[in-house]
Each structure stands twice: as structure tokens, then as C-alpha cells.
Design an enzyme around this catalytic site. Structure first.
Site, PDB file in Angstrom:
ATOM      1  N   ARG A 163       0.853  -1.178   0.000  1.00  0.00           N
ATOM      2  CA  ARG A 163       0.000   0.000   0.000  1.00  0.00           C
ATOM      3  C   ARG A 163       0.896   1.237   0.000  1.00  0.00           C
ATOM      4  O   ARG A 163       2.005   1.201   0.521  1.00  0.00           O
ATOM      5  CB  ARG A 163      -0.914   0.007   1.226  1.00  0.00           C
ATOM      6  CG  ARG A 163      -1.819  -1.230   1.322  1.00  0.00           C
ATOM      7  CD  ARG A 163      -2.617  -1.209   2.604  1.00  0.00           C
ATOM      8  NE  ARG A 163      -3.440  -2.408   2.750  1.00  0.00           N
ATOM      9  CZ  ARG A 163      -3.049  -3.536   3.331  1.00  0.00           C
ATOM     10  NH1 ARG A 163      -1.819  -3.604   3.857  1.00  0.00           N
ATOM     11  NH2 ARG A 163      -3.842  -4.574   3.423  1.00  0.00           N
ATOM     12  N   ARG A 263      -0.284  -2.132  -6.860  1.00  0.00           N
ATOM     13  CA  ARG A 263      -0.501  -3.243  -5.929  1.00  0.00           C
ATOM     14  C   ARG A 263      -1.338  -4.331  -6.604  1.00  0.00           C
ATOM     15  O   ARG A 263      -1.026  -5.519  -6.523  1.00  0.00           O
ATOM     16  CB  ARG A 263      -1.205  -2.713  -4.677  1.00  0.00           C
ATOM     17  CG  ARG A 263      -1.602  -3.756  -3.642  1.00  0.00           C
ATOM     18  CD  ARG A 263      -2.137  -3.024  -2.413  1.00  0.00           C
ATOM     19  NE  ARG A 263      -2.792  -3.895  -1.453  1.00  0.00           N
ATOM     20  CZ  ARG A 263      -2.168  -4.598  -0.525  1.00  0.00           C
ATOM     21  NH1 ARG A 263      -0.851  -4.558  -0.445  1.00  0.00           N
ATOM     22  NH2 ARG A 263      -2.842  -5.335   0.338  1.00  0.00           N
TER      23      ARG A 263
END
Length: 335
Positions: A163, A263
Site C-alpha cells: 500500500r 498493488r
């Protein structure tokens, strides 16, 4: 006789300082999120009741006001269903706490706690193909410190599938530059995980530290003033790079690319490489395997390969072995 003070200010302070910070030890990010939700809620109720925030009482903060606030957030402030549910979670958590501390308010609290979260449609995620990632990574001017920083940051995002805040919180002490190369990430719920690093990633981080040295406990990614870089700054720079890359790879023009897209791309590419989903779960730091299944969807090429394997064999294939055996056919015809 003086009117007894309303318990709401004391309860709200105790909720933030004792329940969240001390008892549950939640992250600073969670506390800020809850604080912002309550700030918006209190201002909304005060405006509806034509009073100051300081004059609000616990009794005034009922389920009707909560429902109206959630509706206002979606319709007027145009927040997403996910944001709406996060704000509801912040309010629910407080009223659950109040129900324990003040039994006389249980009925009021239970009405708020019965307000359901709203289901949101799962949008089709815009996955990034390798040539698109390469086009974006080619945009930062690596002769400049800012471009070198951005290149290393985006490369690290793709390598780790982390993240954005996990990467921005990194200090040199979190990175193992010796073999085996890895990085320690602190994710949601204060869950710590170790992620392997490619040799290329380590070299990029070493080069950045040589050009912009910092102490082992200082943030690795900073802005031009030496202050820790924020997620909004990364999103702004990334949007510029994506617009530039779209001139080379037109498919990027129709995709919404954010740091989180890297991601998702890492997860999809791990699936395509045949990595087990439980390994990907550990890689991404998910508490639930169900969450991993949402992110790590197979890409189109993987789906095509699966379809090819399921496709029935052509009728023009070779006949079965018994039809190619002349002696067996002769014997069958003689029966």
C-alpha cells in the site's frame, strides 16, 4: 439547582484517548479517520438543529441523525459507498462503547448499531500490463533527484505490492541491503510482514540514499523540503507520468491509474506466474483470503489459457487406437 452536565463530551474524549489509543492501540491513521468522520457528523447535526457543536447532547445524536448524515454524505458530498461505510464504522464504534459505559443509553445505541452497511458493486479493475508499467516508469527524469525518487518509489510499489502509506513510512532501517534482500512493511492492523526485494530494487534504493542520505530511522521518501512525502503528492506525480506515458501507450488514456493500481498489478502478475493464492495473501498482507481473491484476479491471458485447456478436442483428430487396428476391424466385421 444546576443542570447536570451532558455526558457526551466526556464520553467522546474517553472513546478517543482510552478506547482507541490505549485499550485498542489502533494506528494514528485510524484515529485520524475516526476523527474526521466525527467532525463531519457533529457539524452536520449542529447545522440541522441550528445550534453550535458545543451545545450538542448525546440524546441528539440518534439513529435518525446518523441515517441522515450517511444519506447526505452520498448525495451531497458525493462520497463512495466504501467511504460511507467507513464513516458508519467510526460512529458505530463509539455507540458500542457508549452502550458499555452508560446502560441508560443502550436503546439509543442499539438503534444506531442496527444501521446496516451498504453493499457496493465490485467494479472491473483496470489492470496494468507489463508494457504499460514500463511506459510509466520511463517517464521520471532520473537525472533529477525528484525523478530518481519517483522511479524508485514506483518500482518498489510494483516489487512489493505494498500500500502507498506502507512504502511512504519506510526508513532505511526497514530494508535489508544484504542477501537475502527484503523489506519489513507495517500494514493495516499493525500487521508486520517481510517482502523479498529484487536486486534491481535494492540498487535503486542504494543509489537514492547515496544521492540523498538520511538517518536509519528517518523517512526514505521525502519532498523537496525534506518533509515526508504524502499519498496526495504521489498521486499527483503519478497522474502526470501516466498522461505522458499515454502518448506512447494509448491504452493508458482510458485507465484510472493510482498507486494502488501497482498493488493490484503485482497481485495479478503473481497469479499469472502460477504463485499460490495463499502466498499472495501473505505477500500483500491481507487478513482474509477473500480479500486476496478480489485483488488477485486472473488476467485475460490466464483466462484464455484456461479456456484453451477446457476446449474439446477437434473431431478431425486421429481416430481411436481400435479403429487403426486392421486385425481388430476384420474380426469385428466377421461377427
Amino acid at each position: 439547582m444546576m443542570k447536570p452536565a451532558d455526558p457526551f463530551p466526556r464520553l467522546l474524549r474517553t472513546f478517543f484517548y482510552e478506547r482507541l489509543a490505549e485499550q485498542r492501540n489502533v494506528s494514528a491513521h485510524t484515529i485520524r479517520s475516526y476523527r474526521d468522520a466525527w467532525r463531519l457528523f457533529l457539524r452536520f447535526v449542529a447545522e440541522r438543529r441550528h445550534c453550535r457543536v458545543a451545545e450538542l447532547t448525546l440524546q441528539a445524536l440518534n439513529a435518525t441523525e446518523v441515517a441522515a448524515f450517511l444519506q447526505h454524505s452520498e448525495r451531497e458530498r458525493k462520497v463512495s459507498i466504501g467511504t460511507r461505510n467507513c464513516r458508519l464504522a467510526a460512529l458505530r464504534s463509539f455507540f458500542s462503547f457508549v452502550a458499555e459505559r452508560d446502560p441508560t443509553a443502550i436503546e439509543q445505541c442499539s438503534e444506531v448499531l442496527r444501521i446496516p452497511t451498504k453493499k457496493a458493486p465490485m467494479p472491473v479493475r483496470h489492470e496494468l500490463h507489463m508494457h504499460e508499467i514500463e511506459a510509466i516508469l520511463a517517464q521520471p527524469d532520473r537525472t533529477q533527484l525528484e525523478g530518481q525518487r519517483d522511479y524508485a518509489l514506483l518500482w518498489l510499489l510494483y516489487n512489493t505490492g505494498a500500500r502507498i502509506q506502507e512504502v511512504l513510512n519506510l526508513c532505511p532501517a526497514d530494508i535489508r541491503f544484504d542477501t537475502p534482500n527484503c523489506v519489513r512493511l507495517l500494514g493495516k492492523g499493525r500487521r508486520e510482514r517481510i517482502c523479498p526485494l529484487w536486486p534491481e530494487t535494492v540498487e535503486l534504493l542504494k543509489a537514492l540514499l547515496q544521492r540523498q542520505p538520511c538517518a536509519s530511522n528517518e523517512r526514505l521518501f521525502v519532498n523537496r523540503y525534506g518533509m515526508p512525502l504524502g499519498p496526495s503528492g504521489v498521486r499527483f506525480k503519478l497522474s502526470q507520468y501516466v498522461r505522458s506515458a499515454a502518448a506512447v501507450v494509448p491504452t493508458l488514456a482510458s485507465k484510472k491509474v493510482s498507486p494502488h493500481t501497482f498493488r493490484h498489478a503485482a497481485a495479478v502478475h503473481l497469479v499469472a506466474a502460477g504463485v499460490d493464492v495463499t502466498v499472495i495473501r501473505s505477500w500483500l498482507g491481507h487478513a482474509s483470503l477473500e480479500t486476496t481473491n478480489h485483488y488477485a484476479q486472473a488476467n485475460l491471458e490466464t483466462k484464455r489459457e484456461a479456456l484453451r485447456r477446457l476446449q474439446p478436442h477437434s473431431k478431425v483428430d486421429k481416430p481411436p487406437p481400435w479403429r487403426r487396428n486392421e486385425d481388430l476391424l476384420t474380426w469385428l466385421e466377421s461377427l
